[in-house]
Design a protein around this motif. Structure first.
Motif, short mmCIF file in Angstrom:
data_model
loop_
_atom_site.label_atom_id
_atom_site.label_comp_id
_atom_site.label_asym_id
_atom_site.label_seq_id
_atom_site.Cartn_x
_atom_site.Cartn_y
_atom_site.Cartn_z
N HIS A 96 -3.92 -4.07 2.20
CA HIS A 96 -5.29 -3.67 1.88
C HIS A 96 -5.99 -2.86 2.96
O HIS A 96 -6.64 -1.86 2.67
CB HIS A 96 -6.12 -4.90 1.54
N ASP A 150 0.82 -1.21 0.00
CA ASP A 150 0.00 0.00 0.00
C ASP A 150 0.86 1.27 0.00
O ASP A 150 0.73 2.12 0.87
CB ASP A 150 -1.00 -0.05 1.17
N HIS A 164 -3.18 -9.33 -1.92
CA HIS A 164 -3.45 -7.95 -1.47
C HIS A 164 -4.38 -7.92 -0.26
O HIS A 164 -4.10 -7.25 0.74
CB HIS A 164 -4.04 -7.12 -2.61
N ASP A 168 -1.27 -2.25 -4.39
CA ASP A 168 -1.61 -0.83 -4.26
C ASP A 168 -0.35 0.03 -4.30
O ASP A 168 -0.03 0.77 -3.35
CB ASP A 168 -2.47 -0.55 -3.02
N HIS A 210 -6.48 -0.68 -6.16
CA HIS A 210 -6.22 0.63 -6.76
C HIS A 210 -5.38 0.51 -8.02
O HIS A 210 -5.57 1.28 -8.97
CB HIS A 210 -5.54 1.56 -5.74
N HIS A 253 -4.47 -1.29 5.49
CA HIS A 253 -3.56 -0.23 5.95
C HIS A 253 -3.42 -0.25 7.47
O HIS A 253 -3.14 0.79 8.08
CB HIS A 253 -4.00 1.16 5.49
N HIS A 285 0.80 3.51 -2.42
CA HIS A 285 -0.13 4.56 -2.80
C HIS A 285 0.55 5.85 -3.28
O HIS A 285 0.17 6.96 -2.86
CB HIS A 285 -1.13 4.85 -1.68
ZN ZN Z 1 -4.47 0.28 -0.27
#
Ligand code: ZN
Length: 243
Positions: free
Chosen positions: A146, A8, A114, A34, A62, A148, A10
């Motif tokens: 996923h 993640d 994920h 992600d 994402h 977080h 991001h």
């Molecule tokens: Zn995420």
């Protein structure tokens, strides 16, 4: 072997660089998906992650939404706007890379996915979810992202019971032979467990340990880039609160 666990991200380059500095010396990297969405640096993060030696990566929701393979109507309006923003900034090569990532991988005795199993984009937020996931894989260890939230779940080999344990400030998990584990190393780029520090993990498959660490990064720089780039203000503010 010793693997860095990254999840993640991001599109938060400052957080990614801070984590990679902490992971200096690992022999491989396991990415739990992600890479993009929310943050201001999707291309730079993709370039950095793709160049990591010994990388094994799985895809996140994402990542799929950014290339039109996951319905963004599942997202809240802020996440949806960020995905539209991201989609317009990916090179065709990076979009193809994201599209090539599998849902699951298996490395050094660990299943990577994920979100959960058998549905890769389901969330594990409690023991009931975790037990469903444990039912869907056979080994001793599953690594997920996923949510977080840095935490882990255990269940005995011999009984369908579960314990949920937090890793909010990091910590080491010694993998015992009689237990099975579902471990979430938390999010690099948008932690949601109340601690805004970037979260990451280290999996030592020989010593049978997973360590989760937290590290500060230049949050203000990321927030400034997000505002300048026109990303929703809510998304930059939540980074500071770790929610
Ligand atoms: Zn995420």
């Amino acid at each position: 072997m010793v693997y860095g666990l990254i999840s993640d991200i991001h599109a938060n380059l400052e957080a990614l660089e801070a984590v990679l500095a902490e992971l200096n010396g690992v022999e491989g990297y396991l990415c739990l998906g992600d890479l993009v969405g929310y943050g201001p640096d999707p291309e730079a993060c993709l370039t950095r992650v793709r160049a990591l030696p010994g990388l094994t990566a799985v895809v996140g929701n994402h990542d799929l939404a950014a290339i039109g393979r996951y319905d963004p109507n599942w997202f809240n309006p802020y996440a949806r706007r960020a995905i539209e923003w991201t989609a317009g900034r990916l090179t065709s090569d990076d979009a193809a890379y994201l599209g090539s990532l599998p849902d699951t991988e298996e490395v050094a005795g660990a299943v990577l996915v994920h979100g959960s199993l058998p549905e890769a984009m389901d969330y594990v937020t409690n023991c009931e979810d975790a037990l469903d996931c444990f039912d869907a894989f056979g080994g001793a260890l599953c690594l997920v992202g996923h949510t977080h939230v840095a935490e882990y779940y255990t269940r005995p080999e011999s009984a369908r019971t579960c314990e949920q344990l937090g890793l909010l400030r990091g910590g080491q998990v010694d993998l015992r032979r009689e237990l099975r584990y579902l471990i979430n190393p938390g999010s690099i780029g948008q932690p949601r467990d109340g601690n805004p520090q970037a979260s990451f993990g280290v999996y030592d498959s020989d010593a049978r340990t997973v360590r989760v660490g937290r590290v500060d990064y230049d949050l203000a720089a990321v927030q400034a880039k997000m505002r300048a780039g026109g990303l929703p203000r809510y998304l930059s503010e939540r980074l500071g609160r770790g929610v």
